[in-house]
Structure formats: structure tokens, C-alpha cells
Design an enzyme around this catalytic site. Structure first.
Site, PDB file in Angstrom:
ATOM      1  N   SER A 186       0.841  -1.186   0.000  1.00 41.09           N
ATOM      2  CA  SER A 186       0.000   0.000   0.000  1.00 41.09           C
ATOM      3  C   SER A 186       0.884   1.246   0.000  1.00 41.09           C
ATOM      4  O   SER A 186       2.013   1.234   0.474  1.00 41.09           O
ATOM      5  CB  SER A 186      -0.890  -0.037   1.245  1.00 41.09           C
ATOM      6  N   LYS A 187       0.319   2.328  -0.542  1.00 41.78           N
ATOM      7  CA  LYS A 187       1.112   3.553  -0.630  1.00 41.78           C
ATOM      8  C   LYS A 187       1.403   4.143   0.750  1.00 41.78           C
ATOM      9  O   LYS A 187       2.260   4.993   0.898  1.00 41.78           O
ATOM     10  CB  LYS A 187       0.424   4.567  -1.534  1.00 41.78           C
ATOM     11  N   ARG A 188       0.675   3.686   1.750  1.00 39.50           N
ATOM     12  CA  ARG A 188       0.926   4.199   3.109  1.00 39.50           C
ATOM     13  C   ARG A 188       2.078   3.466   3.798  1.00 39.50           C
ATOM     14  O   ARG A 188       2.412   3.729   4.930  1.00 39.50           O
ATOM     15  CB  ARG A 188      -0.323   4.105   3.967  1.00 39.50           C
ATOM     16  N   GLU A 241      -3.916  15.076  -1.135  1.00 39.85           N
ATOM     17  CA  GLU A 241      -3.314  14.738   0.158  1.00 39.85           C
ATOM     18  C   GLU A 241      -2.269  15.773   0.560  1.00 39.85           C
ATOM     19  O   GLU A 241      -1.683  16.435  -0.293  1.00 39.85           O
ATOM     20  CB  GLU A 241      -2.676  13.345   0.072  1.00 39.85           C
TER      21      GLU A 241
END
Ligand code: GLU
Length: 505
Positions: free
Chosen positions: A268-270, A286
Site C-alpha cells: 500500500s502507498k501508506r 493529500e
């Protein structure tokens, strides 16, 4: 005669393209290159609600940085199939023609249901304990569409300009079979497939219709994409069939997911442990940008090498491959069905291998501006010698500073553990004799420092080399000591040692 291989990478500009997307592009690129075919970039921007400013430019820049450039498509030159942006193709009426063909042959229909009506349908089906409520061969019979309304009513609604979508008429109970190059034969019953929307009420085609029309028109031979599209593939097969285009249908290949290092779920990009985007990406929705592989100090060749081995293997234990080698070796037969775990430490190792293959001169040129930012400037010879000395320790160019800053700066403190353990009341005298020895060396070189030391040891007894290192640099570890002293320079070494003796005596 075999058809010329034509593959496409078809991202939607709905955000930054992450490493999974780049791997899809890469496998397409390698396959095209291996077969001397074409690699096309098509932008699938039919979902206007998900359009993100800057995403298309980001996709193009990322492919360029990775060195996997399409030879046709948005940003890479028009071939005979331009335009390659679906919103532009829609304006040419390309998709509508196909939708009309499906309606005329009874394989698609108009549906006039409002959002509220669709919501009611969902509730009704849920109340009836239907597991996965969907608009399908059963539920469509209770809805407002051209299958339930009279021909006159449909005509009236259309003439009135009533909003509608066009849906695919999926049969109630039919086996749909297709052969995926990676997964083999897949069989799905049509009862599991919903009546997919083909044209939306704003006149835009959905992905399902648009990509098929484009794959046909652009003469695509292989549709290579992420595993998330596998569930939609049965509906796609039906569309090809109903259009009478099954024979021209591209071969399908659904690539496995790239999984988190711990194997639970896709990356995930997080993710904080490693970059997920090729280049830094600032999503306009964001607050904080995501740092990319490039900005983290990865070489594009290393990044590509890392991605190639996520879900594909060369059939032996070799790990380092150039793009040209990959193109030689690549085949879908060696792409795995199951997800590929990403290992961030291994990714760094790959970068290190590529870094070691660079010349000291090249490394020094890249490190120079970083060093300047830290307030130091040195001539080329010094920089090259520095890179040669510290190279084995680093995985990224910016780490030259972390692993070698004490070469440029005198220490302000000394490793306490070593000092407590090793500095005693004879140390002052001993290192004073080292100072005298250093002063006596005419030509300051690693070899001469070594030889002078050998001489000194004969009379002075044991000298703790680690302690000497700490007195000169402040830290306990580092590159080969005499090489390092030679590089720091006679005057500076003497100055540092004098200072250390003053401070510690
Ligand atoms: N637009 C789709 C995506 O972004 C492309 C899927 C395909 O390659 O068919 O994933």
C-alpha cells in the site's frame, strides 16, 4: 504468419502510478521487446470522477525514468491508432458504435433505473438473503430497462432525453471458459457475472467496453494486466463473443499481486518501510507527498531488476539482469500465479550491486553536490579516492556522507565506550610518539604510513589501532585505516591527533 506482437499498458490517471503498475508496464515492455513487437501507452480516463490532476504526466515521467518507454501512445508519439486517450476516442464516437452494435443484436440493453431504484433493488435482494446482490439475469426482470418496458416506452424515454446506461445482457446460466497464459484454463458460471454497464449515463464508456474496443482497434495481441481484473474477464469474454470478435481477442495474462514484506495483503502507498512510487508523488488531494525510488537514491536499472523478479524467475539462481538480458529471458510461462512478497532489504542490496558497478569517478560526480550541501568542496582526485575508499560500505550515494563524513570533518567527540575501555595513563605518551612518527613522514601515503608504523612498533610496543582511529575520526569503525589517514592528509591528521591528545590527557 504469426501476428506482430502488440501489447499495451493502459493505466487510468487516478493517482500516482505505484511499483505494481510499473511492473505491469515492465512485463509488457519485456514481452514486446523479446518478440520485436510494439508497446503502447493508452490512457484510460473514462472515469471522470476519479481523474487526478498531474497523474498522466506522472505516468509518462515514471516510464521515462525507468527506461521502459512505449514506442506508441500518449506522450510517446502517435502511431496510426491515435488518439490514445480514451476521452478523446469517445469524442470520435468509437465506443458508441460498438455499444449500438450490441444493442442491435440483442446482447446489450438500455437501463433507465435511477440511483434510488438501484438502491431499492439492493435492499430487496438483501432482504431476500441474496448473497451478492447484483443487476443480473434475474433481478433485471424487475427493473426499468428495454427488456421489461415496451418498445414504444423505450423510444419515448429515449426521445425525452431520459438518462440511461447501456448494460451487457449476461445469460443466466452458462459456462464461460477462457485460457489465461499465466493461470491456465479458468471456468466461471455466468450466474456470477453481473450485467456490466458498458456506456454510462454521461455517454462515457466504462472500462469494460472501452478497453475491448481499443484492444481490437489497436490490434493488441496480448492483454497483460493486474490480477484485480481477473474477476471481470468472463464479462469481457462475453463482450468479444457478442461482438463476433472472439477470434481477434488478445490472449490474456493476469499478473500476480505484489505483497507486503509480511505477505498479508498487497503493498500500500501508506507503507512507511520503503518507497512505493517510482518518483516522488504529491497527490493533490493529500497533504504530504510520497517519496519515490528515484529520490531515495535508487538507480532505475536496480529498480527494474527488483521489479522483474517480483513474480517472475529466470529459471536459475541468477539475480542481476540488465533490461536487455531480461527481454531475452522473459516469458509468461515463468510468471507465478501466487503473489510475490516484496523484500525492502533485498531491494537495497540490488541497489548496492548497481552502485558497486559504477566507476569511482561517476560516483564522485554524483556525491559532489551532496557534499557541497554539507559545506565541503574537494578536488576530483580527492573525491575519487574518497569514493573508492568508502564504496564498499554504502548502498546509496547519499550514504557516502553517513559513512565518511569524519573524513571531511574533525571529530567533536570521541566514542565513549572505546575511550573508557582503552584510554589509560600510558596512552598519552604512546600517541605522542605516533604524532612524532607522523611528523617524520615526508611523503604522506598509505604505504609510507604503514612502514613508519612498523618501525615505531619495534620500539614503542603495542599501539591500539582502533583507539588511533577514534582519536582521528571520533568513531570506532570505518574504511582501511592507513588508506583513510592518507586521504585525510598529513596536516589534518596531525592537527586532529594533537587536539585529541589535548582533550583526553
Ligand atoms: N485501466 C485499467 C487499470 O488502470 C487497465 C486494465 C487493463 O490493462 O486492461 O488497471
Amino acid at each position: 504468419m504469426e501476428k506482430r506482437v502488440r501489447v499495451r499498458f493502459a493505466p487510468s490517471p487516478t493517482g500516482g502510478l505505484h511499483m505494481g503498475g510499473i511492473r505491469t508496464a515492465l512485463f509488457n515492455y519485456l514481452f514486446a521487446k523479446k518478440h520485436g513487437g510494439d508497446f503502447i501507452l493508452r490512457i484510460e480516463d473514462t472515469d471522470q470522477t476519479r481523474f487526478v490532476e498531474g497523474a498522466e504526466e506522472y505516468i509518462i515521467e515514471s516510464l521515462k525514468w525507468c527506461g521502459i518507454e512505449p514506442n506508441e501512445g500518449v506522450g510517446f508519439g502517435d502511431g496510426k491508432h491515435a488518439p490514445y486517450r480514451q476521452s478523446e476516442r469517445k469524442n470520435l464516437g468509437i465506443y458508441k458504435t460498438y455499444a449500438n452494435k450490441l444493442i442491435a443484436s440483442g446482447f446489450a440493453y438500455y437501463a433507465f433505473d435511477t440511483t434510488e431504484e438501484l438502491e431499492e433493488m439492493r435492499k430487496r435482494l438483501e432482504a431476500a438473503k441474496v448473497v451478492a446482490p447484483q443487476y443480473n439475469a434475474v433481478s433485471r426482470l424487475n427493473m426499468r430497462n428495454s427488456l421489461t418496458l415496451s418498445e414504444d416506452d423505450v423510444k419515448k424515454l429515449l426521445d425525452q432525453g431520459e438518462k440511461y446506461v447501456v448494460r451487457l445482457k449476461v445469460p443466466r446460466n452458462e459456462e464461460i471458459r477462457f485460457n489465461d497464459i499465466i493461470r491456465g484454463w479458468v471456468t466461471v458460471n455466468s450466474a456470477q457475472v453481473d450485467d456490466k454497464v458498458l456506456l454510462k449515463s454521461d455517454g462515457m464508456p466504462t472500462y469494460h467496453l472501452a478497453h475491448i474496443v481499443d484492444d481490437i482497434e489497436m490490434e493488441i495481441t496480448h492483454a497483460v494486466r493486474g490480477e484485480e481484473w481477473l474477476p471481470s474477464a468472463p464479462a469481457h469474454i462475453l463482450i468479444y463473443r457478442y461482438l463476433g470478435l472472439e477470434a481477434q481477442m488478445p490472449k490474456l495474462a493476469h499478473l500476480p499481486l505484489i505483497l507486503n514484506p509480511d505477505g498479508n495483503g498487497k503493498i500500500s502507498k501508506r507503507e512507511a518501510r520503503f518507497p512505493v512510487f517510482p518518483l516522488s508523488w504529491h497527490d493533490p488531494r493529500e497533504a504530504t507527498p510520497y517519496i519515490g525510488y528515484k529520490e531515495s537514491g535508487y538507480y532505475p536499472e536496480a529498480f527494474i531488476n527488483i521489479l522483474a523478479l517480483l513474480g517472475w524467475n529466470p529459471g536459475n539462481n541468477e539475480e542481476l539482469f540488465s533490461v536487455d538480458q531480461l527481454a531475452q529471458l522473459f516469458s509468461f510461462e515463468r510468471v507465478h500465479k501466487s503473489g510475490a512478497k516484496f523484500d525492502p532489504e533485498k531491494a537495497k542490496w540490488f541497489n548496492q550491486q548497481y552502485l558497486r558497478a559504477k566507476s569511482d569517478h561517476e560516483l564522485s560526480q554524483v556525491f559532489k553536490p551532496i557534499l557541497k550541501e554539507k559545506g565541503h568542496e574537494k578536488d576530483d582526485t580527492f573525491m575519487i579516492d574518497f569514493c573508492k575508499l568508502v564504496k564498499e560500505k554504502v548502498q546509496f550515494v547519499h550514504e557516502f556522507w553517513d559513512h565518511g563524513k569524519y573524513i571531511f570533518e574533525a571529530p567533536t567527540s570521541y566514542d565513549q565506550k572505546i575511550m573508557t575501555k582503552k584510554w589509560n595513563n600510558t596512552s598519552g605518551t604512546l600517541f605522542n610518539s605516533v604524532l612524532i612518527t607522523f611528523n617524520s613522514i615526508d611523503t604522506w601515503s598509505s604505504q609510507n604510513i604503514h612502514d613508519a608504523f612498523e618501525e615505531l612498533l619495534k620500539t614503542a610496543g603495542k599501539i591500539d589501532m582502533q583507539l588511533l582511529r577514534v582519536l582521528i575520526t571520533g568513531v570506532a569503525g570505518g574504511p582501511q585505516l592507513f588508506d583513510m589517514l592518507a586521504l585525510i592528509g598529513k596536516d589534518e591528521v596531525i592537527k586532529r591527533l594533537e587536539l585529541a591528545l589535548q582533550k583526553n590527557n
